[in-house]
Design an enzyme around this catalytic site. Structure first.
Site, PDB file in Angstrom:
ATOM      1  N   ASP A  84       0.854  -1.190   0.000  1.00  0.00           N
ATOM      2  CA  ASP A  84       0.000   0.000   0.000  1.00  0.00           C
ATOM      3  C   ASP A  84       0.886   1.234   0.000  1.00  0.00           C
ATOM      4  OD1 ASP A  84      -1.742   2.229   1.214  1.00  0.00           O
ATOM      5  OD2 ASP A  84      -3.196   0.601   1.098  1.00  0.00           O
ATOM      6  N   ALA A 102      -1.357   0.942  12.650  1.00  0.00           N
ATOM      7  CA  ALA A 102      -0.999  -0.479  12.640  1.00  0.00           C
ATOM      8  C   ALA A 102      -1.034  -1.043  11.223  1.00  0.00           C
ATOM      9  CB  ALA A 102      -1.943  -1.257  13.556  1.00  0.00           C
ATOM     10  N   TYR A 103      -2.035  -0.626  10.461  1.00  0.00           N
ATOM     11  CA  TYR A 103      -2.140  -1.074   9.073  1.00  0.00           C
ATOM     12  C   TYR A 103      -0.904  -0.657   8.275  1.00  0.00           C
ATOM     13  CZ  TYR A 103      -3.743  -1.117   4.198  1.00  0.00           C
ATOM     14  OH  TYR A 103      -3.850  -1.328   2.842  1.00  0.00           O
ATOM     15  N   ALA A 104      -0.535   0.614   8.370  1.00  0.00           N
ATOM     16  CA  ALA A 104       0.620   1.120   7.626  1.00  0.00           C
ATOM     17  C   ALA A 104       1.903   0.409   8.046  1.00  0.00           C
ATOM     18  CB  ALA A 104       0.757   2.630   7.830  1.00  0.00           C
ATOM     19  N   SER A 139       2.195  -2.604   9.262  1.00  0.00           N
ATOM     20  CA  SER A 139       2.205  -3.997   8.799  1.00  0.00           C
ATOM     21  C   SER A 139       2.493  -4.084   7.306  1.00  0.00           C
ATOM     22  CB  SER A 139       0.876  -4.676   9.133  1.00  0.00           C
ATOM     23  OG  SER A 139      -0.206  -4.084   8.428  1.00  0.00           O
TER      24      SER A 139
END
Length: 239
Positions: A138, A150-152, A154
């Protein structure tokens, strides 16, 4: 018949990738978490699909064993399965822990496990020169995100796995990542959001799933690209 494994084929990019490879006469092995009409459609077209909750370690292991027991070779492994949680809210520590754990599991731990488990299947056989692993990352992996920390993080871990596996699996297994920004809107996105989102890039438009498919096709055809993160962001990094 060439064989591709794609995680997360139920909707959006994963679905488009599965349909693309079926049209190219690949044997498509896919995973999905939620039953949808698209799943039955893919199965009708010949895809071999497994319902897997990657947050359940045992289900992940069962999927790995099923693929290994029914296939002698793989030509391509695409890690598309994804999830996200909004950690921009005031939550208790247990909730933050679960969010971070989930994001690292789906975007880093599972690709790590599948890459290692399928290494022997991906090792080129006979007249094959290369096989491929492609991680779907991403845009925020290199930029960060105040709403989805947390998304970034990971996805950044996934990009680092790209570098490490490219080194370990060289020279015959190419390992690359694709890091898109906006590819396509969701059905419930309103017009004001769309205008705001488009204006974040220099090209002021969404990229389309076809743009990502074109990039996958280009990577598969390459004889000299590995360990790279391919950004599809419409010049967003320059805004």
């Amino acid at each position: 018949m060439p064989t591709v494994v794609i995680t997360g084929v139920g909707q959006r990019l994963g679905l488009c990738l599965a349909e693309y490879f079926l049209a190219k006469k690949y044997k498509v092995i896919g995973t999905y978490r939620t039953e949808r009409a698209s799943i039955k459609n893919l199965q009708t077209k010949g895809a071999q699909l497994y319902q897997v909750d990657f947050y359940d370690h045992q289900q992940t292991q069962t999927f790995i064993k099923a693929v290994a027991s029914h296939n002698e070779t793989l030509d391509c492994l695409i890690h598309n399965a994804s999830d996200w949680h909004d950690d921009n809210k005031t939550l208790d520590l247990a909730a933050y822990h679960q969010i971070f754990s989930n994001m690292m599991t789906i975007h880093a731990e599972v690709p790590y496990q599948l890459n290692l488990a399928f290494h022997s299947l991906l090792t080129p056989k006979d007249d094959q020169e290369f096989t491929d692993i492609i991680h779907i990352s991403d845009y925020v992996a290199s930029k960060g995100s105040k709403k989805h920390i947390a998304y970034a993080a990971s996805k950044a871990a996934l990009e680092n796995l790209t570098l490490s596996f490219a080194q370990r699996f060289s020279p015959n297994i190419k390992v690359n990542a694709i890091a898109p920004a906006l590819l396509a809107f969701n059905e419930d996105d309103d017009e004001s959001y769309k205008i705001k989102a488009r204006n974040k890039s220099l090209m002021q438009t969404e990229g389309s799933f076809q743009e990502a498919i074109n990039t996958v096709e280009w990577l598969l055809a390459s004889r000299y690209i590995t360990g790279r993160i391919i950004h599809l962001d419409g010049g967003r990094h320059l805004k």
